[in-house]
Enzyme design. Structure first.
Site, PDB file in Angstrom:
ATOM      1  N   SER A 151       0.838  -1.189   0.000  1.00  0.00           N
ATOM      2  CA  SER A 151       0.000   0.000   0.000  1.00  0.00           C
ATOM      3  C   SER A 151       0.883   1.254   0.000  1.00  0.00           C
ATOM      4  O   SER A 151       1.744   1.405  -0.868  1.00  0.00           O
ATOM      5  CB  SER A 151      -0.957  -0.040   1.197  1.00  0.00           C
ATOM      6  OG  SER A 151      -1.908   0.988   1.148  1.00  0.00           O
ATOM      7  N   ARG A 221     -11.860   6.558  10.012  1.00  0.00           N
ATOM      8  CA  ARG A 221     -11.448   5.155   9.992  1.00  0.00           C
ATOM      9  C   ARG A 221     -12.523   4.272   9.378  1.00  0.00           C
ATOM     10  O   ARG A 221     -12.215   3.328   8.638  1.00  0.00           O
ATOM     11  CB  ARG A 221     -11.129   4.690  11.405  1.00  0.00           C
ATOM     12  CG  ARG A 221     -10.640   3.251  11.494  1.00  0.00           C
ATOM     13  CD  ARG A 221      -9.396   3.044  10.672  1.00  0.00           C
ATOM     14  NE  ARG A 221      -8.790   1.746  10.925  1.00  0.00           N
ATOM     15  CZ  ARG A 221      -7.755   1.268  10.255  1.00  0.00           C
ATOM     16  NH1 ARG A 221      -7.215   1.984   9.284  1.00  0.00           N
ATOM     17  NH2 ARG A 221      -7.247   0.076  10.544  1.00  0.00           N
ATOM     18  N   ASP A 321      -8.874  -6.254  -4.755  1.00  0.00           N
ATOM     19  CA  ASP A 321      -8.496  -4.941  -4.216  1.00  0.00           C
ATOM     20  C   ASP A 321      -9.047  -3.860  -5.139  1.00  0.00           C
ATOM     21  O   ASP A 321      -8.588  -3.698  -6.264  1.00  0.00           O
ATOM     22  CB  ASP A 321      -6.972  -4.852  -4.132  1.00  0.00           C
ATOM     23  CG  ASP A 321      -6.471  -3.540  -3.529  1.00  0.00           C
ATOM     24  OD1 ASP A 321      -7.295  -2.652  -3.233  1.00  0.00           O
ATOM     25  OD2 ASP A 321      -5.243  -3.410  -3.363  1.00  0.00           O
ATOM     26  N   HIS A 354      -8.086  -4.959  -0.348  1.00  0.00           N
ATOM     27  CA  HIS A 354      -6.795  -4.292  -0.178  1.00  0.00           C
ATOM     28  C   HIS A 354      -6.021  -4.838   1.016  1.00  0.00           C
ATOM     29  O   HIS A 354      -4.785  -4.950   0.976  1.00  0.00           O
ATOM     30  CB  HIS A 354      -7.025  -2.788  -0.013  1.00  0.00           C
ATOM     31  CG  HIS A 354      -5.770  -1.982   0.045  1.00  0.00           C
ATOM     32  ND1 HIS A 354      -4.853  -1.960  -0.985  1.00  0.00           N
ATOM     33  CD2 HIS A 354      -5.263  -1.167   1.012  1.00  0.00           C
ATOM     34  CE1 HIS A 354      -3.843  -1.162  -0.663  1.00  0.00           C
ATOM     35  NE2 HIS A 354      -4.063  -0.683   0.544  1.00  0.00           N
ATOM     36  N   ASP A 355      -6.715  -5.192   2.070  1.00  0.00           N
ATOM     37  CA  ASP A 355      -6.055  -5.685   3.285  1.00  0.00           C
ATOM     38  C   ASP A 355      -5.393  -7.043   3.099  1.00  0.00           C
ATOM     39  O   ASP A 355      -4.717  -7.524   4.018  1.00  0.00           O
ATOM     40  CB  ASP A 355      -7.058  -5.770   4.435  1.00  0.00           C
ATOM     41  CG  ASP A 355      -7.051  -4.518   5.308  1.00  0.00           C
ATOM     42  OD1 ASP A 355      -6.235  -3.619   5.050  1.00  0.00           O
ATOM     43  OD2 ASP A 355      -7.869  -4.448   6.243  1.00  0.00           O
TER      44      ASP A 355
END
Length: 381
Positions: A151, A221, A321, A354-355
């Site tokens: 990232s 967040r 992602d 994405h994680d």
């Protein structure tokens, strides 16, 4: 596999002023660093791991006073792991502007005797890389066997290969992008707006008021976390399940309290983030994300921007992602191939969005492990 065990950070102090891309100058500043493994006699086995938005220097292992404080990439870095600390000397650096010990908004501004707050200068990915280079200098490392990140960390790895081509043998860039899309900048702006509009923000000087813009941080967040997960992953984890005690009726409450499991999850993530992260740091790091665009100085031509690189590359992306989609990684690959650079590319079918770069996926980890085997042969690790 075993963990690297108990680790401890150390703080490095720098007196030589650092001129930032904005033109601002940081005088005395400090960077918090952790290292794992042993540097070999010829100093050829060093690997720099660059962190993403809410991470830090604490890449692997645990702290003696908190056995739950596992490093953010502990499944990747350690003895016998893909980045094997029995073979490599691994360095994690907390970036300028962070809230985990390196000089940032929470530190005292020598000019005022009060915390920098919103007066802390805007920093860029390039600024971080130049600061990291000073860490390498202090450790006597002339050239990294690899610079690696996922990232935002991947952006730093790519920037290293651009800014210090002679000092990077391999660049490992995972789930990253050569620049943010308009959509990604928009997500960051909405998150920053949540913080800036929180009454407890006080123009960034909330430290003096003894408060924290928790509401804004929570929303920021929550927005970010949605973009880190794939639609399929969220459907599998939560679906439309209602948050109910065992035996309770599976019916709507017809109010605005938490109804769905996914709402409960996002609120939990937001609360946890607001407990440990700093709002000014969030503003700085998301702006650094926005500004990263190495092709900008070359009229948008990424191939021209990468023309002077000398590293070998591993570029990896994840099919689910959508924050930094595989197409963005392929832009980097094409630009490298245009310059006849050595590049390996993998597009991994992992369901976690994405994680996924943080998670223990066998195909992904085997890919990284195999690539480090190649590096180990080159450096005799």
């Amino acid at each position: 596999m075993e963990s690297i065990g108990v680790v401890a950070p150390h703080t490095m102090h720098f007196a030589e002023p650092l001129r930032l891309q904005s033109g601002s100058v940081l005088g005395n500043y400090q960077l918090v660093v952790e290292t794992y493994g042993e540097l070999n006699a010829v100093r050829s086995n060093a690997v720099l791991v660059c962190h993403a938005l809410n991470a830090s220097h604490h890449v692997a292992g645990v702290y003696a006073d908190d056995p739950r404080s596992t490093g953010w990439w502990d499944n990747m870095v350690g003895p016998g792991k893909p980045l094997d600390t029995n073979r490599f000397f691994v360095i994690g650096v907390n970036n300028l502007g962070s809230c985990f010990g390196s000089t940032g908004p929470m530190n005292i501004d020598p000019a005022t005797g009060t915390p920098y707050g919103a007066r802390f200068p805007v920093v860029t990915v390039e600024d971080w890389v130049h600061a990291q280079a000073r860490v390498a200098d202090a450790l006597g490392i002339e050239r990294f066997a690899a610079v690696m990140g996922g990232s935002l960390g991947g952006m730093q790895a790519l920037a290293w290969s651009l800014l210090y081509p002679e000092r990077v043998a391999h660049c490992i860039d995972i789930a990253s992008t050569p620049k943010l899309s308009a959509q990604n900048i928009a997500f960051n702006e909405v998150a920053r707006s949540a913080i800036l509009s929180d009454p407890d923000f006080h123009g960034g000087d909330y430290y003096a008021h003894g408060v924290k813009p928790r509401r804004g941080l929570r929303v920021a967040r929550m927005i970010g976390h949605i973009t880190y997960l794939s639609d399929d992953d969220m459907a599998e984890k939560f679906g439309r399940a209602l948050r109910r005690a065992d035996g309770a009726l599976d019916a709507y409450n017809f109010n605005f309290d938490v109804e769905f499991e996914v709402e409960s999850y996002l609120r939990y993530q937001g609360d946890k983030f607001a407990d440990y992260f700093d709002a000014n740091t969030y503003l700085l790091i998301t702006r650094a994300l926005d500004y990263f665009d190495p092709a900008k100085a070359f009229n948008g031509d990424l191939s021209a921007a990468l023309a002077h690189t000398k590293a070998k590359y591993l570029i990896a992306s994840f099919m689910t992602d959508w924050r930094f989609a595989p197409a963005r990684s392929r832009e980097i690959v094409k630009a490298l191939l245009d310059n006849r650079r050595s590049v390996s590319y993998a597009e991994i079918d992992a369901p976690h969005g994405h994680d996924a770069f943080l998670l223990d996926d066998a195909r992904y980890h085997n890919l990284v492990r195999a690539y480090y085997e190649r590096i180990a042969e080159e450096v005799g690790a």
